[in-house]
Design a protein around this motif. Structure first.
Motif, mmCIF file in Angstrom:
data_model
loop_
_atom_site.group_PDB
_atom_site.id
_atom_site.type_symbol
_atom_site.label_atom_id
_atom_site.label_comp_id
_atom_site.label_asym_id
_atom_site.label_seq_id
_atom_site.Cartn_x
_atom_site.Cartn_y
_atom_site.Cartn_z
ATOM 1 N N ARG A 118 -0.023 9.225 -5.647
ATOM 2 C CA ARG A 118 -1.075 8.194 -5.652
ATOM 3 C C ARG A 118 -1.645 7.963 -7.044
ATOM 4 O O ARG A 118 -2.164 6.882 -7.331
ATOM 5 C CB ARG A 118 -2.186 8.578 -4.675
ATOM 6 C CG ARG A 118 -1.773 8.481 -3.206
ATOM 7 C CD ARG A 118 -2.968 8.560 -2.289
ATOM 8 N NE ARG A 118 -3.547 9.901 -2.258
ATOM 9 C CZ ARG A 118 -3.161 10.870 -1.435
ATOM 10 N NH1 ARG A 118 -2.184 10.635 -0.565
ATOM 11 N NH2 ARG A 118 -3.746 12.043 -1.452
ATOM 12 N N THR A 155 5.837 -0.801 2.739
ATOM 13 C CA THR A 155 5.470 0.038 3.881
ATOM 14 C C THR A 155 5.708 -0.657 5.218
ATOM 15 O O THR A 155 5.734 0.010 6.263
ATOM 16 C CB THR A 155 3.998 0.452 3.795
ATOM 17 O OG1 THR A 155 3.172 -0.717 3.736
ATOM 18 C CG2 THR A 155 3.743 1.310 2.562
ATOM 19 N N ASP A 205 0.833 -1.203 0.000
ATOM 20 C CA ASP A 205 0.000 0.000 0.000
ATOM 21 C C ASP A 205 0.870 1.256 0.000
ATOM 22 O O ASP A 205 0.774 2.115 0.885
ATOM 23 C CB ASP A 205 -0.947 -0.012 1.202
ATOM 24 C CG ASP A 205 -0.214 -0.252 2.523
ATOM 25 O OD1 ASP A 205 0.930 -0.735 2.493
ATOM 26 O OD2 ASP A 205 -0.797 0.030 3.583
ATOM 27 N N THR A 260 -0.239 5.054 0.611
ATOM 28 C CA THR A 260 -0.482 5.655 1.927
ATOM 29 C C THR A 260 0.678 6.546 2.368
ATOM 30 O O THR A 260 0.519 7.339 3.298
ATOM 31 C CB THR A 260 -0.716 4.563 2.984
ATOM 32 O OG1 THR A 260 0.448 3.723 3.074
ATOM 33 C CG2 THR A 260 -1.921 3.706 2.608
ATOM 34 N N TRP A 261 1.819 6.425 1.718
ATOM 35 C CA TRP A 261 2.982 7.253 2.041
ATOM 36 C C TRP A 261 3.122 8.434 1.077
ATOM 37 O O TRP A 261 4.031 9.255 1.257
ATOM 38 C CB TRP A 261 4.263 6.416 1.955
ATOM 39 C CG TRP A 261 4.526 5.528 3.135
ATOM 40 C CD1 TRP A 261 3.647 4.689 3.739
ATOM 41 C CD2 TRP A 261 5.767 5.384 3.841
ATOM 42 N NE1 TRP A 261 4.256 4.015 4.763
ATOM 43 C CE2 TRP A 261 5.561 4.426 4.852
ATOM 44 C CE3 TRP A 261 7.029 5.957 3.707
ATOM 45 C CZ2 TRP A 261 6.564 4.036 5.734
ATOM 46 C CZ3 TRP A 261 8.032 5.564 4.578
ATOM 47 C CH2 TRP A 261 7.802 4.622 5.581
#
Length: 536
Positions: free
Chosen positions: A421, A457, A411, A414-415
């Motif tokens: 994104r 992540t 994912d 999310t960072w």
């Protein structure tokens, strides 16, 4: 303890586990099925007799691909399914999977150009593409991919597929399964599975002879090369009849690794006079991976698969037909072999045996699902189909969910900021590396990129509260810190130096024999033994 002693009732060191489904086998199919089932809310136990991905699933050619050569065998359904899965997988874990461009030098003696163009047209259009670009012709006299090739190869074709760290893909599925409630036991063999009208009574046993009973409503046989022997042995009914109605063809595929043969980032697909193909793939920055072979194994233990001198000679010879600088056995720095459990379809040629999968249901008593065949690219779809089947057999169907879901550590968005994104998965990874280094500027750049690739992540879990190099612990070997080793023991079921150096990473390629021994010694001193406790 023999089978009769188990049947009469062994003494268990812990209370029996109750679950909906017991999955036997910790390769890509078993872990994928466990993940899918756990995500649907079923209670799941998975047992693996060795390490996760210890055998076939860590010995692939590391490709997420449709299988261009399968078009010649008219396996259109398999190719379409695999092509669609490429896109799904590349989005699910961009840290361990990424696009790769392949160059096919044209050899008119192998296949005519029109046939290759037709095959690539089908390859481009059998399934929708969002991440990968299409194919095109190329002048090898002008393209960087032509530089290391012999001068007679003037024309070529370029197309897209993907690369995967296969062993880490298995671990990511197991991590996701555990996070969704599954219990994962490595170093635990299912030595007995007795079927009743409404459930299975099974016994798991470790190498240290600790044992535990498992009572499951359904059993999944995802034992890979051992799928047939499991049904003829541990799962054999008390009256002696076998549950095995299918046969496997065990086909060994071997690979060699040599120092880097070319500087660009494309891979090659070479056509051979025997109508097979081999790949030459950029590998671990400084190496080239060449494979694979198809060597039929007649009986024996799948563990015994080892590359033969003849396979090494074959791969060197075929690669040398194309590369200007010959590849010789003396160049080989590492080899590995895997035994593919292919469903026997009566094909005379091992290369022609289908790579598709078949899910066999037994519903005359407690549900049994056996997984026959398959390839790493289609594991998610296989797992989805298997979970659908289990739900139907339990009369408790639950909706599929894995398409579009990120794997553990995948994912990356999310960072990232909004622009990140929206980026393609490969670009998201590069932005993720930048963000990791921004958050931890003290982290060595090479180490940061390696950890980003391996853990995505989940690197935040590895780093924890580390505020500087001093918090990484002792450097057991160059670039291998105690903090990472403890993480691999605590979170990823690593137990030995081999687990760390050749499956959780490929650091074994870069370390000396003495340095590898240092890692193995640390693991022997600190890693817990396989356990059947609920905390395992």
């Amino acid at each position: 303890m023999n089978e009769s002693e188990h049947a009469q009732g062994a003494s268990f060191d812990l209370d029996a586990i109750e679950c909906d489904v017991l999955v036997v086998g910790g390769g890509i199919n078993g872990c994928g099925i466990a993940r899918d089932l756990a995500g649907r809310g079923y209670s799941v136990v998975l047992c693996e007799q060795d390490d996760l991905a210890a055998h076939t699933s860590s010995a692939s050619t590391k490709l997420i691909h449709g299988g261009l050569r399968y078009l010649e065998y008219r396996e259109f359904s398999l190719v379409r399914k695999a092509l669609a899965e490429r896109e799904v997988l590349l989005k699910s874990a961009p840290h361990i999977m990424w696009p790769l461009r392949f160059v096919m030098p044209h050899d008119p003696a192998m296949r005519p150009a029109w046939m290759i163009r037709l095959g690539l047209f089908l390859y481009d259009h059998l399934a929708r593409r969002e991440v990968l670009p299409g194919s095109h012709g190329v002048d090898l006299r002008q393209h960087p991919a032509g530089v290391p090739l012999k001068p007679q190869y003037r024309r070529g074709f370029v197309y897209s597929d993907g690369w995967v760290d296969d062993a880490r893909l298995v671990v990511l599925n197991a991590l996701d399964a555990r996070e969704r409630g599954a219990r994962i036991f490595t170093g635990a063999r299912c030595v007995q599975a007795r079927r009743g009208a409404d459930g299975w009574n099974c016994t798991l046993e470790t190498a240290g002879h600790a044992s535990r009973a498992v009572r499951a409503r359904a059993l999944v046989n995802a034992a890979g090369p051992w799928a047939e022997s499991f049904l003829r042995g541990a799962a054999r009914p008390a009256h002696g009849e076998s549950l095995a109605t299918r046969s496997l063809r065990l086909v060994q595929g071997s690979h060699i690794v040599v120092p880097r043969l070319f500087a660009h980032d494309h891979a090659y697909i070479f056509q051979n006079p025997d109508q097979r193909i081999i790949f030459a793939i950029p590998y671990q920055q400084d190496f080239t991976l060449i494979g694979t072979t198809d060597l039929e194994l007649d009986g024996g233990d799948p563990r015994a698969g080892r590359i033969t001198p003849g396979e090494i000679d074959y791969l060197c010879e075929q690669a040398s037909r194309y590369f200007e600088r010959p590849v010789t056995p003396a160049d080989v720095v590492w080899t590995y072999s895997g035994v593919r459990p292919l469903l026997d379809d009566a094909s005379g040629n091992a290369s022609a045996v289908t790579r598709d999968y078949f899910l066999e249901r037994h519903t005359d008593a407690a549900p049994l699902l056996s997984v026959w065949g398959g390839k790493i690219t289609t594991f998610r779809k296989l797992a989805e189909d298997a979970a659908d089947a289990i739900g139907q057999m339990l009369r408790d169907p639950r909706p599929a969910w894995t398409e579009g879901a990120a794997l553990a550590g995948g994912d990356l968005r999310t960072w990232l900021d909004e622009a990140g994104r929206r980026a393609l998965p490969a670009d998201q990874f590069e932005r993720f590396v930048v963000e990791l280094q921004r958050r931890h500027p003290w982290l060595d750049a090479t180490l940061a990129r390696r950890w980003a690739r391996a853990y995505g992540t989940r690197v935040a879990l590895l780093l924890g509260d580390a505020a500087g190099p001093q918090d990484l612990g002792a450097e057991v070997a160059p670039g291998v810190f105690e903090r990472e080793l403890r993480y691999l023991c605590d979170e990823e079921w690593a137990r030995t130096g081999e687990d760390v150096l050749w499956r959780r990473s490929k650091l074994g390629l870069r370390l000396s024999e003495a340095q590898r021994a240092q890692v193995a010694a640390w693991m022997q001193a600190h890693a817990p033994a396989p356990s059947l406790s609920d905390a395992a």
